[in-house]
Design an enzyme around this catalytic site. Structure first.
Site, PDB file in Angstrom:
ATOM      1  CB  CYS A  92      -5.052   8.873   7.375  1.00  0.00           C
ATOM      2  SG  CYS A  92      -6.144   7.795   6.430  1.00  0.00           S
ATOM      3  NE  ARG A 144     -10.420   3.619  11.412  1.00  0.00           N
ATOM      4  CZ  ARG A 144     -11.750   3.583  11.346  1.00  0.00           C
ATOM      5  NH1 ARG A 144     -12.469   3.550  12.451  1.00  0.00           N
ATOM      6  NH2 ARG A 144     -12.371   3.555  10.190  1.00  0.00           N
ATOM      7  CD  GLU A 168      -7.971   2.111   4.927  1.00  0.00           C
ATOM      8  OE1 GLU A 168      -6.824   2.379   4.553  1.00  0.00           O
ATOM      9  OE2 GLU A 168      -8.562   2.731   5.830  1.00  0.00           O
ATOM     10  NE  ARG A 169      -2.997  -2.046  -1.502  1.00  0.00           N
ATOM     11  CZ  ARG A 169      -2.625  -2.309  -2.741  1.00  0.00           C
ATOM     12  NH1 ARG A 169      -2.979  -3.456  -3.282  1.00  0.00           N
ATOM     13  NH2 ARG A 169      -1.920  -1.453  -3.436  1.00  0.00           N
ATOM     14  CD  GLN A 172      -3.240   2.415   8.899  1.00  0.00           C
ATOM     15  OE1 GLN A 172      -4.454   2.219   8.895  1.00  0.00           O
ATOM     16  NE2 GLN A 172      -2.687   3.456   8.297  1.00  0.00           N
ATOM     17  N   GLY A 208       8.282  12.486   3.253  1.00  0.00           N
ATOM     18  CA  GLY A 208       7.965  11.624   4.392  1.00  0.00           C
ATOM     19  C   GLY A 208       8.573  10.244   4.218  1.00  0.00           C
ATOM     20  CB  ALA A 267       2.898   3.399   7.516  1.00  0.00           C
ATOM     21  CE1 TYR A 268      -2.426   5.830   4.065  1.00  0.00           C
ATOM     22  CE2 TYR A 268      -2.063   6.602   6.291  1.00  0.00           C
ATOM     23  CZ  TYR A 268      -2.881   6.023   5.345  1.00  0.00           C
ATOM     24  OH  TYR A 268      -4.155   5.622   5.681  1.00  0.00           O
ATOM     25  CB  ALA A 269       6.408   7.743   2.986  1.00  0.00           C
TER      26      ALA A 269
END
Length: 486
Positions: free
Chosen positions: A42, A44, A111-112, A117, A190, A193-195
Site C-alpha cells: 500500500c 511502496r 508494521e507486521r 508481503q 474486498g 490480504a488487507y481485507a
C-alpha cells in the site's frame, strides 16, 4: 551478476503516485528478460533484479528494461517513471530490503503485514518463474530477519499495522474505541490480504456485526475460509447494509471507485446527514472511494495518507534494538555471499588445473600406455597440484572474510583467463523419470519385496486398506515376494 533494486515509496512520493505505478505491477517481472521479484504494497513499489554482469552498461540496460515494463503496465510517461525510482545497487539493495521486511521503512514503523508481503512477493515470483537462486536466498533471509525482529525486540511486540492504526483512528474519532467497536456495524469491501487483516482486527475488537462484499463474488468463500462470524453480502443487500453501517472499510483496490453520490444513496444520507455518523476507511492504494466522500454531512473519511500522518512514533530504544538486529543480519548475509563467491572462484581454479592435468596425463598414456610408471607420474602430479592449490584456496577465504572476493576473482581472470560463474542451486524442470525394472539394484528389489510382504494385496502401504490406493508393482519385486513367502 549484479543485484539492484528500483524503489518508489511513501518516503519520496505521495501514495497516489505509488498507487498508479503499482497498477499492473504483478506483470512487470514476467515481461522482462532478467530475474526479478516485485514487492508492491500500500505504500511502496520495489523491484529487485539481477543484471547479467557487473558491467555498468549491463546494469543500466536491465534498469531501462524494467522502467519500460513499468511504463507499459502503469500507463505513466516513461521519463516520469525514470525520475521517480531510486536505484539501489548490491549492498544498499540488500540493506534496504531487510529494513523493509522488518517494518523499519514503513509508514507505520514496525508494521507486521510487510513481512508477509515480502514472503508472498517471493512466492509469486517463484510461481511465475521469474526468480533466481540468489534472489530466493535474499528474500528468504529478509523474511527470517523480520521474524527475528518480531521475536527479539520491543518493536515487533507492539503488533502495529496499517489496519490497526486506521481502526484506532476511527475509534478515537467516534469516542471510546473499545465500546464503539463492540456495538458497531461494519461493512468490509474486498477479499484480499488487507481485507483478511481487517476482518481479524475487527474480530479482535469485539465487532459482532460484520458484512463482507466483493464485486468479484468471492465474499462467501472469503468468509468461509476464515471461519469468521461474518456474513457475505449480495449486490441487492448492499443498500440495507450501508444504511445500517457505522463503519465502511474499502480495501478491494479495484479499478472502480465508489462515488460520494453512491454513498449518499446507499447509506441514506440526506442534506443534514443521517441518524448516526458514518466513518469510511479507505485502505486501497488506488482508492476505493472518491475524495468527495469526505464532504458528505456526517461522514468522516480516513485514507492511507491519514494513517501515515497519524501513525505513532516508536521509542528510540525499540528502533535501535531493531536496527541492531537488521544490521547484524545484513552483515552476515553479505559475508556469506562473499564466501559463496570465493567458493565459486576456488571451484573454477580447481576445475581449470584439473583439466590441464587430465590433458597432460592423456598425452603420457598415449605415449607410454597405462603402465605403473604412468600411474606413478599421475599420482605425483596430482599431489603437487593439491599442494599448489592449498595457498590460493586459503587466500580466497581470507579475502572473502575481508570483503575482497572481487579482487581474487579479477586476479584469476587476469592471470589464467578464467571466468568465474556463480553456481545456482539446481531446480528440477521436469518430473523425475521413472526407473525401469532393470535399473534397480538387487538390494533395492529385495527391500521392495520385504515391504510388499507387509502390504495387503491391492493396497498401497500398511496403513491403508486395499482399494484406497492402487500402484503398479514391479513384476520382479512381486516374484521376490512370492519366493520369500514360500
Amino acid at each position: 551478476m549484479t543485484l539492484f533494486s528500483l524503489v518508489a515509496t511513501h518516503a519520496d512520493l505521495d501514495l497516489e503516485t505509488v498507487g498508479i505505478l503499482s497498477s499492473g505491477a504483478a506483470d512487470v517481472a514476467g515481461s522482462v528478460d532478467v530475474p526479478a521479484v516485485t514487492l508492491a504494497t500500500c505504500n511502496r513499489l520495489e523491484i529487485y533484479a539481477e543484471a547479467s554482469s557487473d558491467d555498468p552498461a549491463a546494469l543500466e540496460a536491465s534498469r531501462e528494461e524494467l522502467i519500460d515494463a513499468v511504463a507499459e503496465t502503469s500507463g505513466v510517461d516513461r521519463d516520469t517513471i525514470a525520475s521517480t525510482f531510486r536505484t539501489l545497487v548490491e549492498d544498499d539493495a540488500v540493506s534496504h530490503l531487510f529494513q523493509v521486511g522488518a517494518g523499519l521503512d514503513s509508514a507505520v514503523i514496525g508494521e507486521r503485514e510487510i513481512a508477509g508481503q515480502v514472503r508472498k512477493s517471493l512466492a509469486d515470483a517463484q510461481n511465475a518463474g521469474t526468480v533466481s537462486g540468489h534472489l530466493t536466498r535474499l528474500f528468504e533471509t529478509a523474511t527470517r530477519t523480520a521474524k527475528d525482529v518480531g521475536a527479539r525486540t520491543a518493536l515487533g511486540s507492539r503488533g502495529r499495522s496499517i489496519v490497526s492504526v486506521s481502526l484506532d483512528i476511527a475509534g478515537d474519532m467516534r469516542g471510546d474505541g473499545a465500546a464503539f467497536y463492540r456495538d458497531a456495524c461494519v461493512v468490509l469491501i474486498g477479499t484480499g490480504a488487507y481485507a483478511g487483516t481487517s476482518l481479524a482486527q475487527l474480530q479482535e475488537r469485539g465487532v459482532r456485526d460484520i458484512a463482507v462484499f466483493s464485486g468479484s463474488g468471492r465474499a462467501e468463500q472469503f468468509v468461509a475460509e476464515r471461519g469468521a462470524a461474518a456474513r457475505a453480502l449480495k449486490m441487492e443487500e448492499l443498500s440495507e447494509a450501508f444504511s445500517a453501517a457505522d463503519v465502511i472499510i474499502g480495501c478491494s483496490g479495484g479499478n472502480r471507485q465508489i462515488t460520494a453520490q453512491e454513498i449518499r444513496t446507499l447509506a441514506g444520507i440526506g442534506p443534514e446527514g443521517r441518524e448516526k455518523d458514518l466513518t469510511v476507511i479507505d485502505l486501497a492504494l488506488s482508492h476505493d472511494f472518491t475524495p468527495e466522500v469526505a464532504d458528505l454531512p456526517g461522514v468522516e473519511l480516513i485514507t492511507l495518507e491519514s494513517v501515515k500522518m497519524a501513525a505513532p512514533a516508536e521509542t528510540e530504544d525499540s528502533l535501535e534494538q531493531a536496527r541492531e538486529v537488521v544490521d547484524a543480519a545484513v552483515q552476515e548475509y553479505l559475508t556469506e555471499r562473499q564466501q559463496r563467491s570465493a567458493d565459486d572462484a576456488i571451484v573454477a581454479l580447481r576445475r581449470h588445473t584439473q583439466s590441464v592435468l587430465d590433458a597432460e596425463m592423456e598425452k603420457v598414456r598415449k605415449q607410454h600406455g597405462c603402465t605403473a610408471a604412468a600411474e606413478e607420474v599421475e599420482f605425483a602430479v596430482r599431489r603437487i597440484v593439491r599442494k599448489l592449490l592449498h595457498t590460493p584456496t586459503v587466500r580466497a577465504r581470507e579475502l572473502a572474510a575481508e570483503g575482497r572476493t572481487e579482487d581474487y576473482v579479477q586476479a584469476l581472470q587476469d592471470i589464467f583467463g578464467l571466468e568465474v560463474e556463480p553456481r545456482e542451486r539446481p531446480e528440477r524442470e521436469q518430473p523425475a523419470k521413472r526407473r525401469r525394472a532393470e535399473e534397480f539394484t538387487p538390494a533395492e528389489l529385495a527391500q521392495m519385496a520385504a515391504h510388499l510382504q507387509k502390504v495387503p494385496d491391492g493396497g498401497f502401504c500398511p496403513h491403508h486398506r486395499p482399494g484406497e490406493f492402487a500402484v503398479e508393482r514391479l513384476e520382479v519385486a512381486q516374484r521376490l515376494t512370492q519366493a520369500q513367502a514360500s
